[in-house]
Motif scaffolding. Structure first.
Motif, mmCIF file in Angstrom:
data_model
loop_
_atom_site.group_PDB
_atom_site.id
_atom_site.type_symbol
_atom_site.label_atom_id
_atom_site.label_comp_id
_atom_site.label_asym_id
_atom_site.label_seq_id
_atom_site.Cartn_x
_atom_site.Cartn_y
_atom_site.Cartn_z
ATOM 1 N N GLY A 83 72.573 -39.765 -41.551
ATOM 2 C CA GLY A 83 72.290 -38.414 -41.083
ATOM 3 C C GLY A 83 71.407 -38.400 -39.843
ATOM 4 N N ALA A 84 70.392 -39.281 -39.838
ATOM 5 C CA ALA A 84 69.506 -39.358 -38.670
ATOM 6 C C ALA A 84 70.257 -39.820 -37.430
ATOM 7 C CB ALA A 84 68.347 -40.305 -38.974
ATOM 8 N N HIS A 85 71.179 -40.759 -37.614
ATOM 9 C CA HIS A 85 71.979 -41.233 -36.484
ATOM 10 C C HIS A 85 72.825 -40.099 -35.915
ATOM 11 C CE1 HIS A 85 74.678 -43.652 -34.054
ATOM 12 N NE2 HIS A 85 75.702 -43.159 -34.722
ATOM 13 N N GLU A 86 73.384 -39.268 -36.785
ATOM 14 C CA GLU A 86 74.192 -38.145 -36.310
ATOM 15 C C GLU A 86 73.343 -37.130 -35.541
ATOM 16 O OE1 GLU A 86 75.949 -36.805 -39.919
ATOM 17 O OE2 GLU A 86 77.463 -38.409 -39.968
ATOM 18 N N TRP A 87 72.119 -36.854 -36.047
ATOM 19 C CA TRP A 87 71.214 -35.957 -35.337
ATOM 20 C C TRP A 87 70.856 -36.541 -33.976
ATOM 21 C CZ3 TRP A 87 70.429 -31.086 -35.978
ATOM 22 C CH2 TRP A 87 70.469 -30.496 -37.242
ATOM 23 N N ARG A 88 70.607 -37.866 -33.967
ATOM 24 C CA ARG A 88 70.236 -38.517 -32.704
ATOM 25 C C ARG A 88 71.376 -38.445 -31.695
ATOM 26 N NH1 ARG A 88 67.533 -44.573 -32.248
ATOM 27 N NH2 ARG A 88 67.813 -44.877 -29.996
ATOM 28 N N GLU A 89 72.603 -38.579 -32.186
ATOM 29 C CA GLU A 89 73.755 -38.544 -31.293
ATOM 30 C C GLU A 89 73.976 -37.155 -30.696
ATOM 31 O OE1 GLU A 89 76.451 -41.102 -30.508
ATOM 32 O OE2 GLU A 89 74.477 -42.033 -30.636
ATOM 33 N N LYS A 90 73.988 -36.152 -31.531
ATOM 34 C CA LYS A 90 74.330 -34.810 -31.031
ATOM 35 C C LYS A 90 73.112 -34.027 -30.545
ATOM 36 C CE LYS A 90 74.280 -32.236 -35.431
ATOM 37 N NZ LYS A 90 75.090 -31.427 -36.376
ATOM 38 N N GLY A 91 71.915 -34.358 -31.055
ATOM 39 C CA GLY A 91 70.706 -33.672 -30.625
ATOM 40 C C GLY A 91 70.520 -32.314 -31.282
ATOM 41 N N VAL A 92 69.356 -31.740 -31.058
ATOM 42 C CA VAL A 92 69.001 -30.424 -31.595
ATOM 43 C C VAL A 92 68.798 -29.470 -30.425
ATOM 44 C CG1 VAL A 92 67.302 -29.120 -32.931
ATOM 45 C CG2 VAL A 92 67.877 -31.460 -33.598
ATOM 46 N N GLU A 93 69.538 -28.393 -30.403
ATOM 47 C CA GLU A 93 69.406 -27.419 -29.321
ATOM 48 C C GLU A 93 68.061 -26.706 -29.407
ATOM 49 O OE1 GLU A 93 71.610 -23.373 -27.678
ATOM 50 O OE2 GLU A 93 72.732 -24.806 -28.893
ATOM 51 N N VAL A 94 67.371 -26.600 -28.282
ATOM 52 C CA VAL A 94 66.048 -25.970 -28.221
ATOM 53 C C VAL A 94 66.117 -24.779 -27.274
ATOM 54 C CG1 VAL A 94 63.600 -26.303 -27.716
ATOM 55 C CG2 VAL A 94 64.949 -28.204 -28.652
ATOM 56 N N PRO A 95 66.141 -23.559 -27.800
ATOM 57 C CA PRO A 95 66.228 -22.382 -26.923
ATOM 58 C C PRO A 95 65.119 -22.337 -25.883
ATOM 59 C CG PRO A 95 66.667 -21.760 -29.198
ATOM 60 C CD PRO A 95 66.217 -23.189 -29.230
ATOM 61 N N ALA A 96 63.915 -22.787 -26.239
ATOM 62 C CA ALA A 96 62.799 -22.753 -25.296
ATOM 63 C C ALA A 96 63.005 -23.695 -24.107
ATOM 64 C CB ALA A 96 61.499 -23.113 -26.015
ATOM 65 N N LEU A 97 63.977 -24.594 -24.222
ATOM 66 C CA LEU A 97 64.333 -25.481 -23.112
ATOM 67 C C LEU A 97 65.624 -25.028 -22.447
ATOM 68 C CD1 LEU A 97 63.482 -28.966 -24.686
ATOM 69 C CD2 LEU A 97 62.213 -27.754 -22.894
ATOM 70 N N GLY A 98 65.938 -23.757 -22.602
ATOM 71 C CA GLY A 98 67.143 -23.219 -21.986
ATOM 72 C C GLY A 98 68.411 -23.704 -22.645
ATOM 73 N N GLY A 99 68.315 -24.087 -23.927
ATOM 74 C CA GLY A 99 69.486 -24.575 -24.647
ATOM 75 C C GLY A 99 69.709 -26.068 -24.519
ATOM 76 N N ASP A 100 68.869 -26.765 -23.738
ATOM 77 C CA ASP A 100 68.965 -28.224 -23.690
ATOM 78 C C ASP A 100 68.618 -28.809 -25.053
ATOM 79 O OD1 ASP A 100 69.788 -28.332 -21.101
ATOM 80 O OD2 ASP A 100 67.804 -28.672 -20.246
ATOM 81 N N ARG A 101 69.018 -30.055 -25.246
ATOM 82 C CA ARG A 101 68.865 -30.683 -26.562
ATOM 83 C C ARG A 101 67.793 -31.765 -26.567
ATOM 84 N NH1 ARG A 101 72.924 -29.723 -30.314
ATOM 85 N NH2 ARG A 101 74.481 -28.242 -29.570
ATOM 86 N N VAL A 102 67.145 -31.878 -27.718
ATOM 87 C CA VAL A 102 66.211 -32.963 -27.994
ATOM 88 C C VAL A 102 66.862 -33.848 -29.048
ATOM 89 C CG1 VAL A 102 64.026 -33.484 -29.149
ATOM 90 C CG2 VAL A 102 64.095 -31.771 -27.337
ATOM 91 N N HIS A 103 66.765 -35.160 -28.853
ATOM 92 C CA HIS A 103 67.448 -36.119 -29.723
ATOM 93 C C HIS A 103 66.424 -36.879 -30.565
ATOM 94 C CE1 HIS A 103 71.416 -35.697 -27.650
ATOM 95 N NE2 HIS A 103 70.606 -35.213 -26.716
ATOM 96 N N PRO A 104 66.251 -36.481 -31.840
ATOM 97 C CA PRO A 104 65.240 -37.124 -32.688
ATOM 98 C C PRO A 104 65.699 -38.492 -33.186
ATOM 99 C CG PRO A 104 66.390 -35.442 -33.930
ATOM 100 C CD PRO A 104 66.920 -35.366 -32.527
ATOM 101 N N TYR A 105 64.777 -39.423 -33.304
ATOM 102 C CA TYR A 105 65.035 -40.724 -33.904
ATOM 103 C C TYR A 105 64.826 -40.633 -35.411
ATOM 104 C CZ TYR A 105 64.966 -43.338 -29.434
ATOM 105 O OH TYR A 105 65.238 -43.848 -28.189
ATOM 106 N N TYR A 106 65.342 -41.640 -36.107
ATOM 107 C CA TYR A 106 65.060 -41.743 -37.540
ATOM 108 C C TYR A 106 63.547 -41.866 -37.758
ATOM 109 C CZ TYR A 106 64.840 -43.544 -42.293
ATOM 110 O OH TYR A 106 64.532 -43.709 -43.629
ATOM 111 N N GLY A 107 63.019 -41.063 -38.680
ATOM 112 C CA GLY A 107 61.598 -41.108 -38.984
ATOM 113 C C GLY A 107 60.736 -40.272 -38.069
ATOM 114 N N VAL A 108 61.342 -39.573 -37.094
ATOM 115 C CA VAL A 108 60.596 -38.698 -36.190
ATOM 116 C C VAL A 108 61.017 -37.261 -36.477
ATOM 117 C CG1 VAL A 108 60.032 -38.138 -33.799
ATOM 118 C CG2 VAL A 108 60.489 -40.518 -34.452
ATOM 119 N N PHE A 109 60.062 -36.398 -36.726
ATOM 120 C CA PHE A 109 60.342 -35.030 -37.171
ATOM 121 C C PHE A 109 61.177 -34.280 -36.149
ATOM 122 C CE2 PHE A 109 59.085 -30.552 -38.058
ATOM 123 C CZ PHE A 109 59.502 -30.500 -39.376
ATOM 124 N N SER A 110 62.273 -33.703 -36.612
ATOM 125 C CA SER A 110 63.182 -32.972 -35.733
ATOM 126 C C SER A 110 62.719 -31.531 -35.560
ATOM 127 C CB SER A 110 64.595 -32.984 -36.339
ATOM 128 O OG SER A 110 65.459 -32.148 -35.614
#
Length: 380
Positions: A157-184
């Motif tokens: 699951g963490a690998h999938e989050w890292r691959e696709k990233g998390v959309e951050v509206p405060a960054l204009g919709g750009d994505r942040v890509h969390p690593y395993y063990g790093v809070f998303s």
């Protein structure tokens, strides 16, 4: 980080060993039975409750189905125990019961084990290719190993989050890509607070405990010329550096290893510490649970020594601990006073995550009342 202890079991009349992997530092089980698709869920449940781990040799997808069946049985619990137990007398007691139940659940579900080959391949029928996910979490492979299926699913699951990233509206919709063990940053309310609070400077800011680097990135995107982001976790440091590079902010955001503060002073110092004073039991929980509020008090007590004259410290903190009876508002305000800090203002936001609206959650009343605040602090 994962341990390199050894797990031992008997199979086909021979004693066998392999490296034992556990990101939570759980020791290898002492009793291990080989299991496959023929084992009924009730038998598996009895064995894990007795302390016997199950090393799976059957179909991978059947192992996942077994884990789901075990979870249902564990969550249901013994009928007599359910009937005897009185309701919790206080929110704190409800929280401690919840934590005990979650700990027991994690321990029992962690007793379903799967083997990993020397290259992190899973030698089971219908198993997915998890080599990249394992390498991201564990580093280079060092021979055959055994891991709990529950942990392996977390890695996937963490690998999938890292691959696709998390959309951050405060960054204009750009994505942040969390690593395993790093809070998303899936709970975006704390990010939105930092994006909306009035800036006291555009020159320099410190981001303490940066994690994925999302707050440092938001500050840089808001126009702060230089942001120094700190963390002491190796994964978080690598994750933050990759994210600021992806966002083309590496020239403005410097990520350094530090226990809380970098050297010097800044006109803006930001920190989003763990908000519940309790002991974490898994890597991701370090972003939520902080024993004795060590990081919170460390930030407050060190802030006056790292704020430039007239500067602001932004503390982003949920009040969930207050609703759980684990910390009072008076204690928090007293901590400000002890540290020589004055409150300039407070910005509040209600949570929007699903648990806040789930009446079946054991902590629903506390979660429904939760407010996340950005405290604007300055020195007296």
């Amino acid at each position: 980080m994962s341990t390199q202890q050894v797990i031992e079991w008997t199979e086909d009349g021979r004693t066998r060993t392999a490296h034992w992997r556990s990101e939570s530092g759980v020791p290898p089980p002492r009793r291990v039975a080989v299991a496959d698709d023929r084992m009924p869920a009730d038998t598996a449940h009895r064995l894990v409750c007795e302390g016997t781990a199950l090393l799976w040799r059957g179909d991978y997808q059947c192992a996942r189905q077994l884990l789901t069946a075990l979870a249902r049985r564990i969550d249901r619990g013994p009928r007599r125990a359910r009937e005897r137990r009185a309701p919790a007398a206080t929110p704190a007691e409800a929280f401690h019961r919840y934590r005990q139940a979650r700990s027991r659940r994690a321990r029992l579900l962690g007793m379903v084990l799967v083997p990993l080959d020397a290259d992190f391949g899973v030698p089971l029928r219908r198993a997915p290719d998890v080599r990249r996910a394992c390498a991201e979490a564990y580093g280079p492979a060092r021979g055959p190993s055994v891991v709990s299926l529950r942990e392996l699913l977390g890695l996937i699951g963490a690998h999938e989050w890292r691959e696709k990233g998390v959309e951050v509206p405060a960054l204009g919709g750009d994505r942040v890509h969390p690593y395993y063990g790093v809070f998303s940053p899936v709970r975006g309310e704390y990010v939105d607070l930092v994006a909306e609070a009035p800036l006291p400077t555009r020159e320099l800011a410190f981001d303490i405990g940066t994690g994925t680097g999302v707050l440092a990135a938001v500050l840089a995107r808001r126009g702060i010329e230089r942001v120094v982001a700190t963390d002491q976790d190796a994964r978080a440091l690598e994750c933050a550096r990759e994210n600021v590079a992806r966002l083309s902010l590496a020239e403005r955001v410097e990520v350094i290893e530090a226990d809380l503060f970098p050297p010097g002073r800044a006109p803006l110092v930001v920190c989003n510490p763990p908000w519940v004073p309790a002991r974490p039991s898994a890597p991701l929980e370090y972003a939520i649970y902080d024993p004795s509020s060590q990081m919170l008090h460390g930030f407050l007590n060190g802030l006056t020594g790292h704020l430039a004259p007239g500067g602001e410290g932004w503390l982003i903190l949920s009040d969930l601990a207050e609703h759980l009876g684990l910390r009072t508002r008076a204690e928090l305000l007293a901590a400000f006073d002890t540290a020589g800090l004055t409150v300039l203002d407070r910005l509040d936001v209600r949570p929007v995550h699903p648990r806040a609206f789930d009446p079946t959650d054991p902590l629903h009343s506390a979660r429904a009342a939760e407010v996340t605040s950005l405290w604007r602090l300055t020195t007296r």
